[in-house]
Enzyme design. Structure first.
Site, PDB file in Angstrom:
ATOM      1  N   HIS A 112      12.950  10.181  13.785  1.00  0.00           N
ATOM      2  CA  HIS A 112      13.389   8.945  14.428  1.00  0.00           C
ATOM      3  C   HIS A 112      14.247   9.296  15.631  1.00  0.00           C
ATOM      4  O   HIS A 112      14.926  10.328  15.629  1.00  0.00           O
ATOM      5  CB  HIS A 112      14.194   8.086  13.451  1.00  0.00           C
ATOM      6  CG  HIS A 112      13.542   7.891  12.132  1.00  0.00           C
ATOM      7  ND1 HIS A 112      12.304   7.304  11.981  1.00  0.00           N
ATOM      8  CD2 HIS A 112      13.957   8.219  10.876  1.00  0.00           C
ATOM      9  CE1 HIS A 112      11.988   7.269  10.708  1.00  0.00           C
ATOM     10  NE2 HIS A 112      12.968   7.821  10.024  1.00  0.00           N
ATOM     11  N   GLU A 130      19.788   7.578   9.635  1.00  0.00           N
ATOM     12  CA  GLU A 130      19.715   6.963   8.327  1.00  0.00           C
ATOM     13  C   GLU A 130      20.380   7.877   7.295  1.00  0.00           C
ATOM     14  O   GLU A 130      20.746   9.021   7.588  1.00  0.00           O
ATOM     15  CB  GLU A 130      18.256   6.700   7.928  1.00  0.00           C
ATOM     16  CG  GLU A 130      17.396   7.945   7.844  1.00  0.00           C
ATOM     17  CD  GLU A 130      15.911   7.631   7.723  1.00  0.00           C
ATOM     18  OE1 GLU A 130      15.473   6.607   8.285  1.00  0.00           O
ATOM     19  OE2 GLU A 130      15.195   8.419   7.083  1.00  0.00           O
ATOM     20  N   HIS A 195      12.035  15.183   9.017  1.00  0.00           N
ATOM     21  CA  HIS A 195      12.271  14.982   7.592  1.00  0.00           C
ATOM     22  C   HIS A 195      11.056  14.359   6.931  1.00  0.00           C
ATOM     23  O   HIS A 195      10.138  13.868   7.601  1.00  0.00           O
ATOM     24  CB  HIS A 195      13.490  14.081   7.370  1.00  0.00           C
ATOM     25  CG  HIS A 195      13.329  12.713   7.987  1.00  0.00           C
ATOM     26  ND1 HIS A 195      13.685  12.455   9.298  1.00  0.00           N
ATOM     27  CD2 HIS A 195      12.849  11.557   7.492  1.00  0.00           C
ATOM     28  CE1 HIS A 195      13.431  11.181   9.574  1.00  0.00           C
ATOM     29  NE2 HIS A 195      12.921  10.612   8.489  1.00  0.00           N
ATOM     30  N   ARG A 215       5.378  10.000  13.655  1.00  0.00           N
ATOM     31  CA  ARG A 215       4.737  10.759  12.584  1.00  0.00           C
ATOM     32  C   ARG A 215       3.863  11.858  13.173  1.00  0.00           C
ATOM     33  O   ARG A 215       3.146  11.619  14.152  1.00  0.00           O
ATOM     34  CB  ARG A 215       3.881   9.837  11.718  1.00  0.00           C
ATOM     35  CG  ARG A 215       4.665   8.693  11.062  1.00  0.00           C
ATOM     36  CD  ARG A 215       3.738   7.672  10.435  1.00  0.00           C
ATOM     37  NE  ARG A 215       4.464   6.632   9.710  1.00  0.00           N
ATOM     38  CZ  ARG A 215       4.902   5.502  10.248  1.00  0.00           C
ATOM     39  NH1 ARG A 215       4.690   5.267  11.547  1.00  0.00           N
ATOM     40  NH2 ARG A 215       5.560   4.611   9.534  1.00  0.00           N
TER      41      ARG A 215
END
Length: 354
Positions: A112, A130, A195, A215
């Protein structure tokens, strides 16, 4: 209504999961599907291939029987709902998104953007830093719950791009740290860090309020072909690599920096503090008989993990039980929780506004 109970808000994702989420929410049908996530306190629309109006936005049933989105309710009285200092900095955006998710398969390797990249690439004030708090896990096909977090030493942009173009998935995973996780652990995933949530993880995720996910896998483990736009988020396959930070670390360095240490204070346990990140914070409240929910200047969101009880404030009273999600506006003070049983509550906070 001072205490706002949020409706169930399941969201479609590319990966399969959700069986443990069904059990948590007391649903009778417990099966892994493409709805493995519950979005809580959300003013964010989900980015999915089949656009559905308002998918991802949290809703509330009002006392007169009508249903409204949390976002529309905030827009009516933003300073009362979110707090004056928060609105002065972030407007009507809560600045945070909470999820519960259950992964029956490994999620796609992803990244991200941090705030800087989000601004330059997506014209967004928010990136997608996050954190994951591990609730439970399940062994799937003999594999224990795990995550992939961060690059190993020796990574380069050219090497990562080469693995992507060859779709050498095992090669990409080998360039990242595989970490087995346990209930109660909390991990911070800053924007730019590669991640993937592994199989068997049942977690609470708190994040900046966007759905920007780059992705590097063209299909999921279950064979779902990921559309190009869901891979590069409109950036194109060259520019999507701008979102990654290519710093490499040892596993000890990863754990020392991004596995967070909790801090206890009376009935509240700080899981994520503003010293860890300015993007959000999270506490765990344990109620044996009764306790006061500490006052803050801003709003917060509650998630009941176990037990049942009653929330009481000046103008409202609400019975709560496992799986309930409650939005507490900033003007609501002096809340007490009374419980005949041991009740555990997660409390989530917006970004630091000062």
């Amino acid at each position: 209504m001072d205490l706002l109970k949020l409706n169930t808000n399941r969201v479609w994702r590319t990966y399969l999961g959700g069986k443990k989420l069904d059990l948590f929410l007391s649903n009778t049908d417990t099966v892994d599907t493409h709805y493995p996530e519950e979005w809580i306190g959300s003013v964010v629309k989900a980015i999915n291939p089949d656009y559905k109006d308002n998918e991802g936005l949290s809703t509330i049933d009002l006392k007169d029987g009508t249903k409204t989105t949390l976002l529309d309710l905030i827009k009516l009285n933003p300073k009362e709902m979110l707090g004056e200092s928060h609105v002065n900095k972030y407007g009507c955006d809560t600045g945070v998104l909470i999820k519960i998710l259950d992964a029956a398969e490994r999620l796609s390797i992803q990244v991200h953007p941090d705030k800087e990249k989000a601004k330059s690439l997506f014209n967004s004030s928010f990136g997608k830093t996050e954190a994951w708090h591990i609730l439970e896990g399940r062994n799937i096909d003999g594999e224990r719950p795990h995550i992939y977090l961060g690059f190993k030493e020796g990574i380069t942009r050219e090497l990562w791009k080469d693995k992507f173009h060859k779709q050498d998935i095992n090669g990409m995973l080998d360039l990242m740290h595989k970490i087995y996780v346990k209930p109660g652990e909390t991990y911070l995933i800053e924007g730019g860090m590669p991640h993937a949530i592994g199989t068997g993880c049942f977690i609470i995720e708190i994040q900046e309020p966007t759905d920007y996910t780059v992705r590097v896998e063209r299909s999921t483990i279950n064979g779902y072909n990921i559309p190009d736009n869901l891979c590069h988020q409109g950036l194109g396959f060259e520019h999507m690599f701008d979102c990654f930070s290519y710093a490499g670390y040892t596993e000890d360095e990863i754990l020392a920096r991004w596995k967070l240490k909790s801090h206890c204070s009376s009935s509240e346990q700080c899981l994520i503090s503003y010293d860890d990140t300015k993007c959000f914070a999270m506490d765990k409240i344990i109620v044996n008989k009764n306790c006061k929910i500490r006052d803050t200047d801003n709003f917060s969101v509650l998630l009941v993990l176990k037990g049942k009880g009653t929330l009481i404030c000046n103008n409202d009273e609400m019975v709560i039980e496992k799986g309930d999600k409650i939005f507490i506006p900033s003007y609501v003070k002096d809340i007490e929780c009374v419980s005949d049983d041991k009740t555990e509550i997660i409390r989530c906070f917006p970004p630091k506004d000062k």
